[in-house]
Design a protein around this motif. Sequence first.
Motif, PDB file in Angstrom:
ATOM      1  N   PHE A 165       0.683  -0.677  -0.252  1.00 28.33           N
ATOM      2  CA  PHE A 165       0.445   0.406  -0.038  1.00 28.33           C
ATOM      3  C   PHE A 165       0.630   1.346  -0.161  1.00 28.33           C
ATOM      4  O   PHE A 165       0.604   2.349  -0.268  1.00 28.33           O
ATOM      5  N   LEU A 168       2.151   1.417  -3.989  1.00 31.48           N
ATOM      6  CA  LEU A 168       1.176   2.382  -4.770  1.00 31.48           C
ATOM      7  C   LEU A 168       0.734   3.550  -4.117  1.00 31.48           C
ATOM      8  O   LEU A 168      -0.129   3.961  -5.191  1.00 31.48           O
ATOM      9  N   LEU A 169       0.649   3.741  -3.132  1.00 28.44           N
ATOM     10  CA  LEU A 169      -0.215   5.338  -2.612  1.00 28.44           C
ATOM     11  C   LEU A 169       1.024   6.229  -3.086  1.00 28.44           C
ATOM     12  O   LEU A 169       0.950   7.394  -2.551  1.00 28.44           O
ATOM     13  N   VAL A 177      -3.399   3.566 -12.440  1.00 30.54           N
ATOM     14  CA  VAL A 177      -4.583   3.476 -11.849  1.00 30.54           C
ATOM     15  C   VAL A 177      -4.521   2.128 -12.042  1.00 30.54           C
ATOM     16  O   VAL A 177      -5.178   1.279 -10.643  1.00 30.54           O
ATOM     17  N   ALA A 180      -2.833  -0.398 -10.047  1.00 31.27           N
ATOM     18  CA  ALA A 180      -2.945  -0.108  -8.319  1.00 31.27           C
ATOM     19  C   ALA A 180      -3.820  -0.933  -7.665  1.00 31.27           C
ATOM     20  O   ALA A 180      -3.841  -1.471  -6.731  1.00 31.27           O
ATOM     21  N   VAL A 181      -4.801  -0.449  -8.610  1.00 30.95           N
ATOM     22  CA  VAL A 181      -6.513  -1.427  -8.517  1.00 30.95           C
ATOM     23  C   VAL A 181      -6.126  -2.647  -8.529  1.00 30.95           C
ATOM     24  O   VAL A 181      -6.545  -3.623  -7.364  1.00 30.95           O
ATOM     25  N   ALA A 184      -3.878  -3.991  -5.189  1.00 35.13           N
ATOM     26  CA  ALA A 184      -5.271  -3.804  -4.150  1.00 35.13           C
ATOM     27  C   ALA A 184      -6.248  -4.716  -3.444  1.00 35.13           C
ATOM     28  O   ALA A 184      -6.433  -5.357  -2.971  1.00 35.13           O
ATOM     29  N   LEU A 185      -6.774  -5.687  -4.862  1.00 35.43           N
ATOM     30  CA  LEU A 185      -7.731  -6.155  -5.124  1.00 35.43           C
ATOM     31  C   LEU A 185      -6.680  -7.882  -5.128  1.00 35.43           C
ATOM     32  O   LEU A 185      -7.558  -8.552  -4.019  1.00 35.43           O
ATOM     33  N   PHE A 222      -6.260  -3.216   6.090  1.00 33.17           N
ATOM     34  CA  PHE A 222      -5.200  -2.736   5.567  1.00 33.17           C
ATOM     35  C   PHE A 222      -4.853  -2.670   6.580  1.00 33.17           C
ATOM     36  O   PHE A 222      -4.579  -1.371   7.231  1.00 33.17           O
TER      37      PHE A 222
ATOM     38  N   THR B 103     -12.201   2.337   6.455  1.00 33.05           N
ATOM     39  CA  THR B 103     -11.633   3.248   5.472  1.00 33.05           C
ATOM     40  C   THR B 103     -12.227   5.192   5.355  1.00 33.05           C
ATOM     41  O   THR B 103     -11.751   5.889   5.468  1.00 33.05           O
ATOM     42  N   VAL B 177      -4.956   7.951  -7.824  1.00 32.91           N
ATOM     43  CA  VAL B 177      -4.782   6.231  -7.333  1.00 32.91           C
ATOM     44  C   VAL B 177      -5.532   5.917  -6.158  1.00 32.91           C
ATOM     45  O   VAL B 177      -5.629   5.346  -5.860  1.00 32.91           O
ATOM     46  N   GLU B 178      -5.181   7.000  -5.126  1.00 34.76           N
ATOM     47  CA  GLU B 178      -5.751   6.276  -3.684  1.00 34.76           C
ATOM     48  C   GLU B 178      -6.650   6.406  -3.645  1.00 34.76           C
ATOM     49  O   GLU B 178      -7.571   5.821  -3.189  1.00 34.76           O
ATOM     50  N   ALA B 180      -9.131   5.854  -6.452  1.00 32.55           N
ATOM     51  CA  ALA B 180      -9.436   4.795  -7.017  1.00 32.55           C
ATOM     52  C   ALA B 180      -9.203   2.971  -5.985  1.00 32.55           C
ATOM     53  O   ALA B 180     -10.582   2.721  -5.781  1.00 32.55           O
ATOM     54  N   VAL B 181      -8.195   3.386  -5.594  1.00 35.12           N
ATOM     55  CA  VAL B 181      -7.780   2.379  -4.471  1.00 35.12           C
ATOM     56  C   VAL B 181      -8.785   2.035  -3.664  1.00 35.12           C
ATOM     57  O   VAL B 181      -9.200   0.833  -3.819  1.00 35.12           O
ATOM     58  N   ASP B 182      -9.556   2.893  -3.049  1.00 34.36           N
ATOM     59  CA  ASP B 182     -10.499   2.918  -1.967  1.00 34.36           C
ATOM     60  C   ASP B 182     -11.874   2.368  -2.664  1.00 34.36           C
ATOM     61  O   ASP B 182     -12.318   1.368  -1.628  1.00 34.36           O
ATOM     62  N   ALA B 184     -12.077   0.806  -5.491  1.00 37.88           N
ATOM     63  CA  ALA B 184     -12.537  -0.978  -5.441  1.00 37.88           C
ATOM     64  C   ALA B 184     -12.519  -1.978  -4.403  1.00 37.88           C
ATOM     65  O   ALA B 184     -13.179  -2.627  -4.435  1.00 37.88           O
ATOM     66  N   LEU B 185     -11.678  -0.907  -3.811  1.00 31.64           N
ATOM     67  CA  LEU B 185     -11.548  -2.590  -2.278  1.00 31.64           C
ATOM     68  C   LEU B 185     -12.795  -2.251  -1.651  1.00 31.64           C
ATOM     69  O   LEU B 185     -14.089  -2.792  -0.940  1.00 31.64           O
TER      70      LEU B 185
END
Lengths: 222, 222
Positions: A165, A168-169, A177, A180-181, A184-185, A222, B103, B177-178, B180-182, B184-185
């Motif tokens: 994390f 990627l952040l 993106v 990164a996605v 994360a998944l 996370f 989150t 990116v942050e 997007a990641v949030d 997705a999760l």
Amino acid sequence: MRESYHDELAANTNDVVTMSALVRTAVERATAALIDADLAVAEEVISADSKLDALHDEIEQRSFNLLARQAPVAGELRTVVAVLRMCYELSRMGDLAVHVAETARHRYPDHAVPDPVAQQFTKMATIADKMIATAGQTLVDRDVEDAKKLASQDTAIDDIRAEQFRMLLSDTWQYGVEEAVDTALLGRYYERIADHAVAIGSRVIYIVTGEAPEGEDWPKAF
Amino acid sequence: MRESYHDELAANTNDVVTMSALVRTAVERATAALIDADLAVAEEVISADSKLDALHDEIEQRSFNLLARQAPVAGELRTVVAVLRMCYELSRMGDLAVHVAETARHRYPDHAVPDPVAQQFTKMATIADKMIATAGQTLVDRDVEDAKKLASQDTAIDDIRAEQFRMLLSDTWQYGVEEAVDTALLGRYYERIADHAVAIGSRVIYIVTGEAPEGEDWPKAF
């Protein structure tokens, strides 16, 4: 011909061990498919999952019959109840390996994750493999000490995920993106695979000691 | 004083209904914490989760006692076995709501997700709320038709999630990116909450018809 009571109990244990072996293969091959962008291997993982689902159903049906006809008590009842939960955990682990394989397939012919991230997943998969092997074996050995070790192995996976994390952040993340996605998944899938191994260990502790597992379903977000 | 056999069965059903009510509250409040960046509400969701864990343990202990002392058969055995699975599904749903709240807490005082995404999560939470209510009620009503409807409601959540992926992977994604990641999760957490509701419905079908649920643990990856 109906199996005898102790044969049925032994068959349950054998099937859990078989499931854990299949999950190890699934995680190992899904990781290979991810790292190598190997479509054929990804497809294999996806189609092999039906074996895990079938074993789950078989264990459940056998456990139901055991409860209906044999009315086990004490340690044997704890084992039947715990195995009902374990077969679910193992089928979920298989589903998570399938998600990893599906990600590889989805991005094919590209690699889903960039090289530094791939190295992290290789490490996570290696730790997870050891954990799944331990989880399956503890049921056979009734080994509370080994089962307890699973929690600290799980911490190693959480640490890699935390590092991931940060990577990627950070401002130095040079990929997109999408990468990164996916990272994360995928990290979430590996984390959950490890959590399920810990939960199986908790159930073994429960079988042996009669102590209800506590907080087993409390993975870090996370 | 030990409850009588039928009181214990009824207590199990009541506890599952109570758990589903607590999960509805958790999901609704976690979503509010996320949308409003409300730290106090996020903390409430996180600390309230111990009630779900306690009910899970209570149901498990009661079910174990039922099996040990009463040796239920047929429909009643199916109910005990199904409830053992349901209480786990519900405790997992609570954990997932906690992840949503965590989150929100993690990003506070910022909003974790931008406005268009927040609207999608509001929609997903509304559908999930209906699904959780249905899942809890089907156990009381033994309503196979209602239980079957859960799968199609789940599709609506999957559709929103697919739309969300298209949004955050498109060239017009104007956030980082942050975010997007949030997104997705978080999407994964809502999707899993809905999957668990479908799985509870499958178990009700199993109780009523004796048909083993099939493919319940096969959520789409994305």
